[in-house]
Write a protein that holds these residues in place. Sequence first.
Motif, mmCIF file in Angstrom:
data_model
loop_
_atom_site.group_PDB
_atom_site.id
_atom_site.type_symbol
_atom_site.label_atom_id
_atom_site.label_comp_id
_atom_site.label_asym_id
_atom_site.label_seq_id
_atom_site.Cartn_x
_atom_site.Cartn_y
_atom_site.Cartn_z
ATOM 1 N N SER A 11 0.831 -1.199 0.000
ATOM 2 C CA SER A 11 0.000 0.000 0.000
ATOM 3 C C SER A 11 0.868 1.252 0.000
ATOM 4 C CB SER A 11 -0.900 0.018 1.237
ATOM 5 O OG SER A 11 -1.753 -1.096 1.252
ATOM 6 N N ASN A 12 0.407 2.281 -0.708
ATOM 7 C CA ASN A 12 1.111 3.556 -0.644
ATOM 8 C C ASN A 12 0.379 4.467 0.342
ATOM 9 O OD1 ASN A 12 -1.202 4.037 -2.051
ATOM 10 N ND2 ASN A 12 -0.208 4.724 -3.939
ATOM 11 N N ASN A 13 0.921 5.626 0.545
ATOM 12 C CA ASN A 13 0.299 6.616 1.436
ATOM 13 C C ASN A 13 0.109 6.096 2.858
ATOM 14 O OD1 ASN A 13 0.061 8.393 -0.744
ATOM 15 N ND2 ASN A 13 -1.894 7.495 -1.348
ATOM 16 N N PHE A 14 1.125 5.433 3.378
ATOM 17 C CA PHE A 14 1.030 5.041 4.787
ATOM 18 C C PHE A 14 2.214 5.615 5.554
ATOM 19 C CE2 PHE A 14 3.622 1.531 3.164
ATOM 20 C CZ PHE A 14 4.561 1.370 4.164
ATOM 21 N N GLU A 15 2.053 5.725 6.844
ATOM 22 C CA GLU A 15 3.071 6.337 7.681
ATOM 23 C C GLU A 15 3.231 5.521 8.951
ATOM 24 O OE1 GLU A 15 3.984 10.649 9.876
ATOM 25 O OE2 GLU A 15 2.146 10.317 8.736
ATOM 26 N N ILE A 16 4.497 5.293 9.360
ATOM 27 C CA ILE A 16 4.793 4.598 10.604
ATOM 28 C C ILE A 16 5.079 5.638 11.678
ATOM 29 C CG2 ILE A 16 6.344 2.999 11.771
ATOM 30 C CD1 ILE A 16 6.850 1.648 9.133
ATOM 31 N N ILE A 17 4.305 5.605 12.742
ATOM 32 C CA ILE A 17 4.431 6.596 13.816
ATOM 33 C C ILE A 17 4.897 5.897 15.088
ATOM 34 C CG2 ILE A 17 3.218 8.315 15.198
ATOM 35 C CD1 ILE A 17 1.222 8.583 12.923
ATOM 36 N N PRO A 18 6.123 6.201 15.567
ATOM 37 C CA PRO A 18 6.562 5.621 16.853
ATOM 38 C C PRO A 18 5.663 6.118 17.988
ATOM 39 C CG PRO A 18 8.403 6.605 15.653
ATOM 40 C CD PRO A 18 7.145 7.059 14.974
ATOM 41 N N MET A 19 5.383 5.236 18.929
ATOM 42 C CA MET A 19 4.549 5.597 20.071
ATOM 43 C C MET A 19 5.397 5.540 21.344
ATOM 44 S SD MET A 19 1.290 3.181 19.099
ATOM 45 C CE MET A 19 0.327 3.695 20.509
ATOM 46 N N SER A 20 5.221 6.477 22.202
ATOM 47 C CA SER A 20 5.898 6.471 23.495
ATOM 48 C C SER A 20 4.854 6.179 24.561
ATOM 49 C CB SER A 20 6.572 7.815 23.750
ATOM 50 O OG SER A 20 7.218 7.810 25.003
ATOM 51 N N VAL A 21 4.812 4.939 25.007
ATOM 52 C CA VAL A 21 3.808 4.517 25.980
ATOM 53 C C VAL A 21 4.309 4.851 27.384
ATOM 54 C CG1 VAL A 21 2.501 2.580 26.897
ATOM 55 C CG2 VAL A 21 3.035 2.677 24.456
ATOM 56 N N VAL A 22 3.610 5.727 28.068
ATOM 57 C CA VAL A 22 3.981 6.115 29.431
ATOM 58 C C VAL A 22 3.142 5.300 30.408
ATOM 59 C CG1 VAL A 22 4.134 8.001 31.074
ATOM 60 C CG2 VAL A 22 4.562 8.423 28.647
ATOM 61 N N ILE A 23 3.819 4.485 31.205
ATOM 62 C CA ILE A 23 3.128 3.622 32.160
ATOM 63 C C ILE A 23 2.923 4.378 33.464
ATOM 64 C CG2 ILE A 23 3.226 1.419 33.390
ATOM 65 C CD1 ILE A 23 5.048 0.400 31.195
#
Length: 394
Positions: free
Chosen positions: A130-142
């Motif tokens: 697929s085109n037009n996709f983006e990977i976004i890192p997540m910072s999970v704060v516990i």
Amino acid sequence: VFESVNNFSMVIVSEDSTSRLPLYPMTFDGIISAIENYLPLAYHRLQPWLSTIENEHGSNLDQYLSQDDCCKISYDTFISLPQPVTQTQALHFLISEMYIHQLQYSNNKDSSYDDKSKRYLCSTEDFTKSNNFEIIPMSVVIPEGIIKTCSNPPLTVSDFLNRSNGKVFGRICSTPNRLESPKNLSYIPGRKTAFVFGPETVQTLLLQKKPYDILLELGMLPEGIYDKCCVRNNVYWLILLNQDLRGSKLDFYDATWQGIVTAIKDIYPQAYNDLLIHLEEIKTTKIEVFEKMAQFRFINVLPFRDSPNYISYQRFCNLPHPRLAWQVRLFLYCELRVLELFAGDGYTKLEDGKIGEKEYLCRNYNLLDLDRNQYIILPLSVNIPDEVIKQFSY
């Protein structure tokens, strides 16, 4: 959302891209449509049972969720089964590979469930194209309260031993790098048991010798240690387990033939009677004799779990009766790692014939399922002698 190296990441796909990405709703009909489109061989085998499974089991899948590995059927295994497949085989394939039990889970959500949070199934190949996709890192704060509840790990071996009253068992394992710590005692997929050393070794060897010498005492060879540390840059880890903590008792079996029998009865019940039938022959017969019966070397199939000659617990359960002595011995070889040097007297046997440390067998515990104070994981800094490096650096 998927796991990344040390946190989570989210992939966002644009609406324009999803218009070209076939999506199947996470319903029974949606899953079957996806199988028909992407896995036609499996669909052909499933087709006679689909209506029955949906009508009879659609509202009662919970009983199948904790089945042993012998009930888990991968795609490769499913399409290699003799036709026609049984209803049970079809059901276990749908649970193992397509997670149809999650449909039941979604239906049981309470009123707070957001109906807009719909889930879909798609082809991994189509998704990556697929085109037009983006990977976004997540910072999970516990939240701090959760950290205090689940954390507070012991920091040193001595500290852990003091908390454990000496009832400590251990295992050495390795991972590709320091960021990837062990999650199970054994990394081998589907393996239900692992060999460990006991309190005798923890109190003497671990507290008195350096990591490299410890690995040698546990039966590892200099060439293998050099290969993992210097060639593949793997990291060795020490896992220590507290046998008994606040009523949460872990089971350990002596690495004797009687201990193997007891472990088989508890952990691999469908192999228990076959082991009893052939036990005396297995105890008194060398591996080479069984290899002649099988017409292949056992050690050659050990690294290849997908090989038709590899006998996992699932494959053993599917063998026709009567099961032969060499098949039972190969099952012990592959699944439990009862190899050529296993003497059945409770001690490791080194390649030079010397008696090593006392050893035990236990379940391949998932460390995340244990109380955090019931185990400790420490990376080992293995300093390989210069003469060993020179010997094998060719």
